[in-house]
Design a protein around this motif. Sequence first.
Motif, PDB file in Angstrom:
ATOM      1  N   ALA A 104      24.043  87.788  72.005  1.00 16.02           N
ATOM      2  CA  ALA A 104      24.267  87.783  70.571  1.00 16.02           C
ATOM      3  C   ALA A 104      23.184  87.000  69.842  1.00 16.02           C
ATOM      4  N   ALA A 131      30.921  90.907  63.942  1.00 13.67           N
ATOM      5  CA  ALA A 131      29.561  91.369  64.239  1.00 13.67           C
ATOM      6  C   ALA A 131      29.555  92.273  65.460  1.00 13.67           C
ATOM      7  N   ARG A 132      28.604  93.201  65.485  1.00 15.84           N
ATOM      8  CA  ARG A 132      28.443  94.101  66.625  1.00 15.84           C
ATOM      9  C   ARG A 132      26.965  94.462  66.740  1.00 15.84           C
ATOM     10  N   CYS A 133      26.549  94.862  67.948  1.00 20.13           N
ATOM     11  CA  CYS A 133      25.134  95.174  68.174  1.00 20.13           C
ATOM     12  C   CYS A 133      25.002  95.978  69.460  1.00 20.13           C
ATOM     13  N   PRO A 163      18.136  94.299  68.371  1.00 20.89           N
ATOM     14  CA  PRO A 163      18.569  93.460  67.240  1.00 20.89           C
ATOM     15  C   PRO A 163      18.645  94.218  65.929  1.00 20.89           C
ATOM     16  N   ARG A 181      22.098  95.426  64.693  1.00 27.04           N
ATOM     17  CA  ARG A 181      23.153  94.453  64.389  1.00 27.04           C
ATOM     18  C   ARG A 181      23.805  94.777  63.052  1.00 27.04           C
TER      19      ARG A 181
END
Length: 271
Positions: free
Chosen positions: A1, A122-124, A129, A132
């Motif tokens: 993260a 949050a997510r990715c 990056p 994101r």
Amino acid sequence: AGIGFDGLDGVLSFDVASEGGRAVGTIGLEVDQVMAVGRRATAVSGALVLDREAARVRLEGLSAELLGGRVAARGWYHPVDGWEVPATCGNVGFGRFASREGPAPVPADDEGGGSLSARIDARCLPDDPGSRRGSGKLVVRNGRMMEFPLGLSLLQLTQLMLPLNASMDRAFADFELDGSEVLVRDFGLSCGTLRLEGSGRMRTDDLALALRMRSRGTLPLLSDLYGAVADQFFAIDVGGTLTRPEPRLTPIPAFSPGPGASTPSPNEQQQ
């Protein structure tokens, strides 16, 4: 993260087996302390669940104490789908959390200048990056906002125009994550009968700012009237970075679009 952890001191308990060539089970977390983004969290507990059917690692029931407050989170990781983490915090000592010098000890009756409460989802995707995404909200109460770079610079800029003072003690922000940028949908600082509110963006790699702020009152009806008049004459545009903000007054803002993607100042580039 994108967050580094060090100084970990605690115990991991393993209840893991192999089924069909995949690890399944639970890894319990009981950590006395851990450093994250330069801040010490204590009494950390939770579990990592190895989910064979979903091929995911789930984070469940994570909780920790942080600067007088509490943090809670859960989430999951998948090697193809990436990760997702919803997290919240409450009553975290804002002054110590935001201090550039780190969370130095303060007297028990002074929690470092107010309390911070926030949530973020949050997510990715893995190793991307730019993918994101997320959203969040934060609120600061009873904080000495003018002791921090952004508040102090605004005070210095507007002291001859607006009745701002060192008692400005409340702040809020609603934001979204978009790759390497934080899109600030709504942001405000307030004290007594006056508040500054605005929107803009901040880059996550160098904390470069591009904000436009407006002055408002806090009294019903009078606030709308004051804001409508003031908006015709000036706005406050903030560039620079979060630690070295560069606010300026923009006259007749209708003829000057708000700041776009911010870039480091020449002084910062030389440093």
